[in-house]
Write a protein that holds these residues in place. Structure first.
Motif, PDB file in Angstrom:
ATOM      1  N   LYS A  94       0.848  -1.194   0.000  1.00 24.02           N
ATOM      2  CA  LYS A  94       0.000   0.000   0.000  1.00 24.02           C
ATOM      3  C   LYS A  94       0.884   1.246   0.000  1.00 24.02           C
ATOM      4  N   GLY A  95       0.383   2.312  -0.617  1.00 22.70           N
ATOM      5  CA  GLY A  95       1.126   3.561  -0.678  1.00 22.70           C
ATOM      6  C   GLY A  95       1.529   4.078   0.682  1.00 22.70           C
ATOM      7  N   MET A  96       0.611   4.032   1.639  1.00 23.16           N
ATOM      8  CA  MET A  96       0.915   4.529   2.982  1.00 23.16           C
ATOM      9  C   MET A  96       2.032   3.711   3.627  1.00 23.16           C
ATOM     10  N   THR A  97       2.023   2.406   3.430  1.00 24.69           N
ATOM     11  CA  THR A  97       3.087   1.556   3.966  1.00 24.69           C
ATOM     12  C   THR A  97       4.420   1.928   3.343  1.00 24.69           C
ATOM     13  N   ALA A  98       4.429   2.140   2.038  1.00 24.60           N
ATOM     14  CA  ALA A  98       5.663   2.527   1.342  1.00 24.60           C
ATOM     15  C   ALA A  98       6.178   3.878   1.849  1.00 24.60           C
ATOM     16  N   ILE A  99       5.275   4.794   2.117  1.00 26.30           N
ATOM     17  CA  ILE A  99       5.670   6.110   2.643  1.00 26.30           C
ATOM     18  C   ILE A  99       6.244   5.969   4.051  1.00 26.30           C
ATOM     19  N   LEU A 100       5.541   5.244   4.907  1.00 28.27           N
ATOM     20  CA  LEU A 100       5.972   5.101   6.302  1.00 28.27           C
ATOM     21  C   LEU A 100       7.284   4.337   6.435  1.00 28.27           C
ATOM     22  N   THR A 101       7.577   3.444   5.492  1.00 29.09           N
ATOM     23  CA  THR A 101       8.833   2.699   5.517  1.00 29.09           C
ATOM     24  C   THR A 101       9.909   3.381   4.672  1.00 29.09           C
ATOM     25  N   ARG A 102       9.595   4.576   4.220  1.00 22.91           N
ATOM     26  CA  ARG A 102      10.520   5.415   3.440  1.00 22.91           C
ATOM     27  C   ARG A 102      10.945   4.790   2.112  1.00 22.91           C
ATOM     28  N   LYS A 103      10.093   3.947   1.576  1.00 16.56           N
ATOM     29  CA  LYS A 103      10.344   3.386   0.250  1.00 16.56           C
ATOM     30  C   LYS A 103       9.722   4.256  -0.835  1.00 16.56           C
ATOM     31  N   LEU A 104       8.828   5.151  -0.429  1.00 14.12           N
ATOM     32  CA  LEU A 104       8.190   6.098  -1.345  1.00 14.12           C
ATOM     33  C   LEU A 104       8.227   7.478  -0.703  1.00 14.12           C
ATOM     34  N   LEU A 105       8.784   8.422  -1.432  1.00 12.71           N
ATOM     35  CA  LEU A 105       8.834   9.811  -0.979  1.00 12.71           C
ATOM     36  C   LEU A 105       7.844  10.601  -1.830  1.00 12.71           C
ATOM     37  N   VAL A 106       6.993  11.367  -1.175  1.00 11.43           N
ATOM     38  CA  VAL A 106       5.994  12.178  -1.873  1.00 11.43           C
ATOM     39  C   VAL A 106       6.235  13.631  -1.531  1.00 11.43           C
ATOM     40  N   LYS A 107       6.360  14.455  -2.571  1.00 12.14           N
ATOM     41  CA  LYS A 107       6.549  15.897  -2.390  1.00 12.14           C
ATOM     42  C   LYS A 107       5.453  16.630  -3.156  1.00 12.14           C
ATOM     43  N   GLY A 108       5.032  17.758  -2.625  1.00 16.33           N
ATOM     44  CA  GLY A 108       4.043  18.572  -3.325  1.00 16.33           C
ATOM     45  C   GLY A 108       2.670  18.477  -2.689  1.00 16.33           C
ATOM     46  N   ASN A 109       1.655  18.593  -3.525  1.00 14.36           N
ATOM     47  CA  ASN A 109       0.270  18.661  -3.088  1.00 14.36           C
ATOM     48  C   ASN A 109      -0.236  17.271  -2.674  1.00 14.36           C
ATOM     49  N   ILE A 110      -0.348  17.049  -1.376  1.00 10.61           N
ATOM     50  CA  ILE A 110      -0.755  15.739  -0.855  1.00 10.61           C
ATOM     51  C   ILE A 110      -2.192  15.398  -1.260  1.00 10.61           C
ATOM     52  N   TYR A 111      -3.058  16.393  -1.319  1.00 11.05           N
ATOM     53  CA  TYR A 111      -4.440  16.151  -1.757  1.00 11.05           C
ATOM     54  C   TYR A 111      -4.443  15.557  -3.171  1.00 11.05           C
ATOM     55  N   LEU A 112      -3.694  16.171  -4.087  1.00 14.98           N
ATOM     56  CA  LEU A 112      -3.629  15.648  -5.458  1.00 14.98           C
ATOM     57  C   LEU A 112      -2.967  14.281  -5.486  1.00 14.98           C
ATOM     58  N   ALA A 113      -1.960  14.083  -4.654  1.00 10.84           N
ATOM     59  CA  ALA A 113      -1.291  12.779  -4.595  1.00 10.84           C
ATOM     60  C   ALA A 113      -2.282  11.687  -4.207  1.00 10.84           C
ATOM     61  N   SER A 114      -3.162  11.992  -3.275  1.00  6.75           N
ATOM     62  CA  SER A 114      -4.137  10.994  -2.822  1.00  6.75           C
ATOM     63  C   SER A 114      -5.141  10.624  -3.915  1.00  6.75           C
ATOM     64  N   LYS A 115      -5.301  11.448  -4.902  1.00  4.92           N
ATOM     65  CA  LYS A 115      -6.250  11.181  -6.002  1.00  4.92           C
ATOM     66  C   LYS A 115      -5.712  10.139  -7.008  1.00  4.92           C
ATOM     67  N   MET A 116      -4.409   9.925  -7.000  1.00  8.25           N
ATOM     68  CA  MET A 116      -3.791   9.044  -8.000  1.00  8.25           C
ATOM     69  C   MET A 116      -4.381   7.642  -7.984  1.00  8.25           C
ATOM     70  N   ASP A 117      -4.661   7.084  -6.808  1.00  4.58           N
ATOM     71  CA  ASP A 117      -5.236   5.728  -6.718  1.00  4.58           C
ATOM     72  C   ASP A 117      -6.602   5.632  -7.377  1.00  4.58           C
ATOM     73  N   ASN A 118      -7.359   6.717  -7.356  1.00  7.66           N
ATOM     74  CA  ASN A 118      -8.697   6.710  -7.968  1.00  7.66           C
ATOM     75  C   ASN A 118      -8.654   6.972  -9.467  1.00  7.66           C
ATOM     76  N   ILE A 119      -7.632   7.671  -9.914  1.00  9.48           N
ATOM     77  CA  ILE A 119      -7.526   8.014 -11.337  1.00  9.48           C
ATOM     78  C   ILE A 119      -7.103   6.808 -12.161  1.00  9.48           C
ATOM     79  N   PHE A 120      -6.233   5.989 -11.603  1.00 13.33           N
ATOM     80  CA  PHE A 120      -5.782   4.756 -12.284  1.00 13.33           C
ATOM     81  C   PHE A 120      -6.075   3.571 -11.377  1.00 13.33           C
ATOM     82  N   LYS A 121      -6.902   2.662 -11.840  1.00 12.26           N
ATOM     83  CA  LYS A 121      -7.262   1.453 -11.059  1.00 12.26           C
ATOM     84  C   LYS A 121      -6.342   0.314 -11.401  1.00 12.26           C
TER      85      LYS A 121
END
Length: 108
Positions: free
Chosen positions: A81-108
């Motif tokens: 899961k994205g949140m797991t990857a973020i919390l384990t520092r395997k995924l770094l997210v910069k910028g607009n977090i609201y828009l980042a959260s939309k990515m899972d819904n835009i591509f299934k």
């Protein structure tokens, strides 16, 4: 959906996985910076119900995701899961977090 084994396969599959109704009203550049032997940089430009893939790095993305090729494929194949990857520092997210959260819904 069959398991995707490369970034090229992921990009090719985006047309079938794209949810135009979920991207209505969203105009955003999602920059991916993927490290590793099979990594690459690309941007997904979502524009109000349409999208475009831009190779390389774009100026002023709304969201930047940084990860390695193995983690990226695990994310796309729902093995992590994205949140797991973020919390384990395997995924770094910069910028607009609201828009980042939309990515899972835009591509299934």
């Amino acid at each position: 959906m069959a398991k995707l084994n490369s970034i090229d396969e992921v990009i090719t599959s985006m047309e079938a996985r794209f949810q135009p109704e979920q991207s209505k009203g969203i105009v955003s550049r999602y920059q991916w910076k993927i490290k590793g032997d099979k990594g690459r940089d690309f941007c997904v430009f979502v524009n109000d119900g349409k999208y475009e893939i831009i190779s390389g790095v774009v100026e002023k993305p709304n969201v930047t995701f940084e990860t390695d090729d193995e983690t990226y494929l695990r994310l796309v194949n729902n093995e992590i899961k994205g949140m797991t990857a973020i919390l384990t520092r395997k995924l770094l997210v910069k910028g607009n977090i609201y828009l980042a959260s939309k990515m899972d819904n835009i591509f299934k």
